[in-house]
Write an enzyme that holds these catalytic residues in place. Structure first.
Site, PDB file in Angstrom:
ATOM      1  N   THR A   1      -4.841  -1.868  -6.151  1.00 22.08           N
ATOM      2  CA  THR A   1      -4.445  -1.816  -7.568  1.00 22.08           C
ATOM      3  C   THR A   1      -4.023  -3.184  -8.082  1.00 22.08           C
ATOM      4  OG1 THR A   1      -2.296  -1.101  -6.779  1.00 22.08           O
ATOM      5  CG2 THR A   1      -3.728   0.575  -7.639  1.00 22.08           C
TER       6      THR A   1
ATOM      7  N   ASP B   1      -0.883   5.207  -0.138  1.00 19.18           N
ATOM      8  CA  ASP B   1      -1.928   4.180  -0.068  1.00 19.18           C
ATOM      9  C   ASP B   1      -2.592   4.189   1.297  1.00 19.18           C
ATOM     10  OD1 ASP B   1      -1.350   3.513  -2.575  1.00 19.18           O
ATOM     11  OD2 ASP B   1      -0.722   1.452  -2.222  1.00 19.18           O
TER      12      ASP B   1
END
Length: 540
Positions: free
Chosen positions: A94, A392
């Protein structure tokens, strides 16, 4: 008559057009990228944000930071949107996607100043994106997903840039075990649903080292009746999503009673109904009943006599998880219960007190297809950050299992792709070759930021990195994020899934193209007299 100004748009509308908008968009995107820039790599800084409710968020996850920031500029909003897409799509990268998109736009600025038309720049970017994705496919290496140590290395390089890096051994194995558990293969297609079936339960207290993956499910509930059993070995489990109490009328229902016996009859009907329900359940001889709705006192009494433990008001998602873990089926009505609906896969049911709350554990399942990750830690903020990092890590595992191709991390890929684009740009003719080359330069922002975050000398390291990549087998050289020196990424074992990288490039270039396309911004402003009172978004 001729000199009179004609007003087409409303007076209260603000309109910007042409070059001004493009430079405005580019500077907004660069500002957002600058906010996130220090959050890349293992030496990443944390950001501390106060949300409007007064809660604190401490994180270095690009998406989490941008979610909390409130911006006014439309271009900045679309930048924030892309980090969210990246997070939902592949779960990692991200931060890099924002930095790349910002850089792609800032290299386009000089061409706009030279009066180059945006569509020319856009077509060059499109061409560059296709070549980038081809190059990624070429330099990727396949991975054997059954090799545990290799998988741990991949997850390790994802966790290394996060706050969890101190406990990376533990976190890697937690993530890998959880993903392996929920992996389901049917009709030749893999399905790995982390969101539904790998639940993270955060319990403040204890140490982070105490966190582990349960071979089963845990729910924040206690048994309904104090005398019910709290420890059952190899329980037979029945799952219901109907209530074990007398059905009341949906809306306000009135019953008129003329004779006294009728009232006794109504009470008797209630009792009989509940008794009937309980007999349907007891017929299957379960040890444990989970229901999503309530359990009345009378039903508790009947179940208690049959030595059955009942747990009520379980969330639907938890119920689905229990069903996947122990192999039970959720029944909507008690009279439809069959023997095959009973789950016998669990090895142990117990209720434990952790901190000051009771938790129900259904563990030691034979072949669980759902799991719970129990996280312990000092405070809520730390736990929230650990959970984000674990999400994640699990996404990275999932990406590799679904598409087992790897690329080197640490900016090595960016340099290799950049070099390949530079070579290709020589074959191009016309104006397009310049923006095409600019994309190649923009890719160097990732290794450059890694070097900056370590505090090493940017120009020196980058130049020597470029030199390394001109050699024949220099593809695997990148920046060691810990020290800021050059090192061989394959020797350090820093790998990234191809899915994450490809998605990062696609999203970044597409966003740059989208923002370059805009040449007019019309924003409707509120009337002036209201301005004093309406503080909304524009108040920042």
């Amino acid at each position: 008559m001729f000199g009179q100004q004609v007003l087409v748009l409303n007076q209260n509308i603000k309109r910007e057009s042409g070059r001004k908008v493009q430079t405005g968009n580019i500077s907004a995107a660069k500002t957002i990228a600058d906010v996130i820039r220090t959050c890349l790599g293992p030496r990443a800084m944390m950001k501390m944000l106060l949300d409007p409710m007064g809660g604190i968020v401490m994180t270095n996850d690009g998406n989490a930071i941008l979610r909390e920031i409130q911006v006014q500029h439309p271009a900045a909003k679309s930048m924030i949107e892309i980090s969210r897409t990246q997070d939902e799509e592949v779960g990692d990268g991200t931060t890099s996607v924002i930095i790349l998109a910002g850089e792609m736009l800032s290299v386009a600025e000089q061409f706009l100043e030279q009066q180059m038309h945006p569509t020319v720049i856009i077509s060059a970017y499109r061409q560059a994106l296709e070549d980038m994705l081809d190059t990624l496919k070429e330099i990727s290496t396949p991975v054997d997903t059954s090799d545990r140590s290799m998988m741990l290395k991949i997850v390790h390089s994802a966790i290394n840039t996060k706050a969890l890096s101190r406990w990376s051994e533990l976190a890697c194995s937690i993530a890998l075990d959880a993903v392996r558990t929920v992996e389901l293969e049917e009709n030749g297609r893999k399905e790995i649903d982390i969101k539904k079936y790998a639940k993270v339960e955060k319990v403040p207290g204890g140490f982070i080292e105490d966190s582990y993956v349960l071979k089963g499910v845990m729910v924040n509930k206690d048994v309904t009746h104090p005398r019910m059993r709290r420890l059952i070995k190899e329980p037979r489990i029945v799952l219901l999503d109907c209530s074990l109490e007398y059905k009341k009328g949906e809306s306000q229902t009135d019953i008129e009673i003329s004779k006294e016996e009728d009232f006794a009859r109504i009470l008797q009907m209630e009792e009989e109904y509940i008794q009937q329900i309980c007999e349907d359940i007891i017929r299957l001889k379960p040890d444990l009943v989970f229901t999503e709705k309530g359990v009345s006192d009378l039903a508790q009494h009947y179940l208690m006599k049959a030595n059955i433990t009942a747990i009520r008001r379980v969330r639907k998602s938890d119920n689905n998880r229990i069903a996947r873990a122990c192999g039970a089926r959720i029944a909507s009505r008690t009279d439809e219960l069959r023997e095959e609906d009973v789950g016998t896969g669990a090895g142990l049911f117990e209720v434990k007190k952790i901190g000051d709350e009771y938790f129900t554990f259904v563990t030691e399942c034979k072949d669980p297809k759902a799991c719970t990750i129990l996280l312990r830690g000092a405070s809520k903020e730390i736990l929230a950050e650990v959970e984000r990092n674990l999400q994640d890590a699990m996404q990275v595992c999932r990406n590799v299992l679904l598409e087992p191709l790897l690329l080197l991390g640490g900016g090595a890929v960016e340099m290799a792709v950049s070099k390949r684009l530079m070579e290709r740009s020589r074959a191009l003719t016309g104006v397009e070759q310049w923006p095409y080359r600019a994309v190649a330069q923009a890719l160097e922002v990732i290794p450059r930021t890694l070097i900056q975050n370590c505090g090493a000398s940017t120009i020196r390291v980058l130049t020597s990195l470029r030199a390394k990549h001109t050699q024949d087998n220099g593809v695997c050289w990148g920046v060691d994020g810990e020290t800021g020196c050059l090192s061989d990424m394959s020797a350090l074992g820093i790998w990234e899934p191809l899915a994450v990288k490809a998605q990062t490039y696609k999203t970044a270039v597409e966003t740059a193209i989208l923002l370059l396309r805009i040449d007019d911004i019309v924003s409707g402003h509120k009337k002036k007299d209201k301005d004093g009172q309406t503080g909304g978004q524009g108040a920042e």
